[in-house]
Enzyme design. Structure first.
Site, PDB file in Angstrom:
ATOM      1  N   GLY A   1      -3.692   0.430   3.162  1.00  0.00           N
ATOM      2  CA  GLY A   1      -5.160  -0.267   2.891  1.00  0.00           C
ATOM      3  C   GLY A   1      -5.618  -1.484   3.651  1.00  0.00           C
ATOM      4  O   GLY A   1      -6.880  -1.400   4.272  1.00  0.00           O
TER       5      GLY A   1
ATOM      6  N   ASN B   1      -9.672  -3.411  -8.599  1.00  0.00           N
ATOM      7  CA  ASN B   1      -8.367  -3.187  -8.963  1.00  0.00           C
ATOM      8  C   ASN B   1      -7.888  -4.095 -10.086  1.00  0.00           C
ATOM      9  O   ASN B   1      -6.737  -3.827 -10.519  1.00  0.00           O
ATOM     10  CB  ASN B   1      -7.434  -3.608  -7.832  1.00  0.00           C
ATOM     11  CG  ASN B   1      -7.608  -4.906  -7.038  1.00  0.00           C
ATOM     12  OD1 ASN B   1      -9.055  -4.973  -6.596  1.00  0.00           O
ATOM     13  ND2 ASN B   1      -6.886  -5.763  -6.776  1.00  0.00           N
TER      14      ASN B   1
ATOM     15  N   GLN C   1      -7.955   2.127  -4.738  1.00  0.00           N
ATOM     16  CA  GLN C   1      -7.290   2.374  -6.112  1.00  0.00           C
ATOM     17  C   GLN C   1      -8.047   3.587  -6.625  1.00  0.00           C
ATOM     18  O   GLN C   1      -7.580   4.173  -7.579  1.00  0.00           O
ATOM     19  CB  GLN C   1      -7.866   1.331  -6.923  1.00  0.00           C
ATOM     20  CG  GLN C   1      -7.127  -0.194  -6.910  1.00  0.00           C
ATOM     21  CD  GLN C   1      -5.695  -0.045  -7.316  1.00  0.00           C
ATOM     22  OE1 GLN C   1      -5.418   0.676  -8.054  1.00  0.00           O
ATOM     23  NE2 GLN C   1      -5.045  -1.144  -6.837  1.00  0.00           N
TER      24      GLN C   1
ATOM     25  N   SER D   1      -3.966   3.901   0.580  1.00  0.00           N
ATOM     26  CA  SER D   1      -2.712   2.941   0.785  1.00  0.00           C
ATOM     27  C   SER D   1      -1.568   4.032  -0.192  1.00  0.00           C
ATOM     28  O   SER D   1      -1.918   4.187  -1.573  1.00  0.00           O
ATOM     29  CB  SER D   1      -2.599   1.929  -0.172  1.00  0.00           C
ATOM     30  OG  SER D   1      -1.582   1.112  -0.251  1.00  0.00           O
ATOM     31  N   ALA D   2      -0.688   4.604   0.473  1.00  0.00           N
ATOM     32  CA  ALA D   2       0.254   5.535  -0.475  1.00  0.00           C
ATOM     33  C   ALA D   2       1.170   4.945  -1.525  1.00  0.00           C
ATOM     34  O   ALA D   2       1.387   5.665  -2.505  1.00  0.00           O
ATOM     35  CB  ALA D   2       1.300   6.081   0.691  1.00  0.00           C
ATOM     36  N   HIS D   3       1.367   3.582  -1.490  1.00  0.00           N
ATOM     37  CA  HIS D   3       2.029   3.325  -2.590  1.00  0.00           C
ATOM     38  C   HIS D   3       1.563   2.911  -3.846  1.00  0.00           C
ATOM     39  O   HIS D   3       2.224   2.663  -4.915  1.00  0.00           O
ATOM     40  CB  HIS D   3       2.753   1.834  -2.078  1.00  0.00           C
ATOM     41  CG  HIS D   3       2.033   0.621  -2.140  1.00  0.00           C
ATOM     42  ND1 HIS D   3       2.000  -0.404  -3.072  1.00  0.00           N
ATOM     43  CD2 HIS D   3       1.010   0.222  -1.198  1.00  0.00           C
ATOM     44  CE1 HIS D   3       0.985  -1.302  -2.746  1.00  0.00           C
ATOM     45  NE2 HIS D   3       0.582  -1.032  -1.586  1.00  0.00           N
TER      46      HIS D   3
ATOM     47  N   CYS E   1       0.288 -15.279  -7.623  1.00  0.00           N
ATOM     48  CA  CYS E   1       1.090 -16.603  -7.650  1.00  0.00           C
ATOM     49  C   CYS E   1       1.320 -17.021  -6.307  1.00  0.00           C
ATOM     50  O   CYS E   1       1.832 -16.529  -5.441  1.00  0.00           O
ATOM     51  CB  CYS E   1       2.487 -15.857  -8.395  1.00  0.00           C
ATOM     52  SG  CYS E   1       2.763 -16.368  -9.974  1.00  0.00           S
TER      53      CYS E   1
HETATM   54  N1  PLP Z   1      -7.796  -2.786  -1.761  1.00  0.00           N
HETATM   55  C1  PLP Z   1      -7.540  -2.677  -3.112  1.00  0.00           C
HETATM   56  C2  PLP Z   1      -8.467  -2.539  -3.870  1.00  0.00           C
HETATM   57  C3  PLP Z   1      -6.317  -2.707  -3.414  1.00  0.00           C
HETATM   58  O1  PLP Z   1      -5.894  -2.960  -4.744  1.00  0.00           O
HETATM   59  C4  PLP Z   1      -5.124  -3.101  -2.275  1.00  0.00           C
HETATM   60  C5  PLP Z   1      -3.861  -3.114  -2.883  1.00  0.00           C
HETATM   61  O2  PLP Z   1      -3.491  -4.110  -3.752  1.00  0.00           O
HETATM   62  C6  PLP Z   1      -5.444  -2.929  -1.099  1.00  0.00           C
HETATM   63  C7  PLP Z   1      -6.827  -2.788  -0.669  1.00  0.00           C
HETATM   64  C8  PLP Z   1      -4.649  -3.211   0.067  1.00  0.00           C
HETATM   65  O3  PLP Z   1      -3.739  -2.096   0.148  1.00  0.00           O
HETATM   66  P1  PLP Z   1      -2.440  -2.343   0.742  1.00  0.00           P
HETATM   67  O4  PLP Z   1      -1.315  -2.584  -0.194  1.00  0.00           O
HETATM   68  O5  PLP Z   1      -1.971  -1.016   1.542  1.00  0.00           O
HETATM   69  O6  PLP Z   1      -2.542  -3.202   2.037  1.00  0.00           O
END
Ligand code: PLP
Length: 376
Positions: A69, A152, A180, A200-202, A328
């Protein structure tokens, strides 16, 4: 018993995703090679692209695999400024840092770029009247609206279609951070009307370090990462083949889960919300005024006192993983920029419980019992 309720941070690999990745782990051919080894991995990548594009109602030529992402968002922000002449970025102080920091960096590189932040309603939803006012004053054809589909940290689901309608009216480009919401809420990309989106796949039981950038064919920009001609010249670097295969499988499973058990995530979330409400009347639960919530996130806060301070750590000791709605840094908990921007009181202990397709009701109940034990 343990309970992993930090799925908005990341999710475990789905066993079927693991199996799909494992199946191709020995396919080492470089997808850019024209021999049989290369052709086999090329086919895996193009299959993934075609399937994902179809599930999202867009054309395969609009999907570009990335490292996730953050990269997709950076690509959109820099591309809008460098290639589309964007000089005004309208965003929100509750965006992910990938948006906030890339916008700030673009401004540092080009001091004629102006950044405006929209206001929010008390529940965290975007104030669309304010967006409208900002757009009226922004230069037509030179503005990027970068607003997320869902937050998020507090789990508010925004009306992306309404944002896009306003952006269109004022000829602004629209970047919608869908990290998200993909595979968590049912939608196809054309419904959002975004020029750019991120995946973002994870976040949905796929592997880390892989995702995609969606770029509408009407809003072409140049790559962020330069080098080889991979991803049709839009993202240089030899592709992460097992990662893309894992993303493909996770996407398929996530979309299928949305179709076959659309309420599963929301039921988990609301079950936890109802139990917390019943047992801890002092807790404040972050809810949307119009009921539009991200089903994976339940943001709760407790008044700060000797029982609630160190709550995240105490839950961890009970085998319950949650996020404290804070980042953190060098061991010291920092207050979240999102809660600050939403004027959340200082004397609270925020907790974010977040759910995934593999979360069980037993885990949720166990986490509630752990809260009872800590707060007894
Ligand atoms: N945007 C949002 C709303 C997210 O929650 C996250 C990940 O925490 C990201 C972007 C970033 O994604 P990535 O972990 O794949 O870089």
């Amino acid at each position: 018993m343990k309970a992993y309720l930090d799925n908005a941070a990341t999710t475990p690999l789905h066993p079927k995703v693991k199996a799909a990745m494992w199946e191709v782990i020995d396919e080492f051919g470089n997808p850019s090679s024209i021999h049989a080894w290369g052709r086999r991995t090329r086919i895996l990548i193009e299959k993934a692209r075609t399937a994902i594009a179809e599930m999202l109602g867009v054309s395969p030529g609009e999907i570009f695999f990335t490292s996730g992402g953050t990269e997709a968002i950076n690509t959109a922000v820099y591309g809008a400024v460098i290639d589309r002449g964007v000089r005004t970025i309208i965003t929100s102080p509750i965006e992910h840092k990938a948006v906030l920091k890339s916008a700030a960096r673009a401004q540092a590189l080009r001091p004629d770029v102006h950044i405006h932040y929209i206001q929010h309603h008390p529940d965290g939803a975007f104030d669309l009247d304010h967006l409208h006012d900002l757009l009226k004053k922004a230069p037509r054809g030179k503005t990027l609206v970068a607003l997320m589909h869902a937050n998020n940290e507090v789990g508010i689901l925004n009306d992306a279609a309404a944002v896009s309608a306003l952006a269109q009216q004022y000829e602004a480009l629209f970047l919608c951070d869908t990290v998200q919401t993909l595979c968590h809420t049912p939608f196809q990309l054309p419904e959002l009307g975004a020029h750019y989106a991120a995946c973002s796949a994870h976040k949905f039981h796929g592997p880390k370090g892989v995702g995609f950038f969606y770029m509408n064919k009407e809003a072409k920009i140049n790559p962020l990462i330069h080098g080889g001609a991979q991803e049709r010249g839009m993202r240089a670097g030899t592709e992460n083949v097992p990662g893309i295969v894992g993303l493909h499988k996770a996407f398929e499973i996530g979309m299928e889960a949305l179709r076959t058990r659309p309420d599963h995530l929301l039921r988990l979330r609301n079950h936890m919300r109802d139990r917390i409400r019943a047992l801890f009347p002092e807790a404040t639960i972050w809810e949307s005024d119009n009921g539009a919530v991200l089903p994976t996130v339940l943001a709760v806060s407790f008044p700060l006192n000797e029982k609630t301070e160190m709550m995240q750590m105490r839950l961890d000791m009970e085998g319950v993983a949650v996020s404290a709605g804070s980042a953190c840094t060098s061991g010291a908990a920092q207050r979240s920029h999102v809660l600050d921007a939403l004027n959340a009181p200082k004397d609270i202990v925020p907790l974010r419980f977040s759910f995934g397709d593999l979360t069980t009701f037993d885990e949720v109940n166990y986490a509630v019992e752990a809260l009872q034990k800590i707060l007894a």
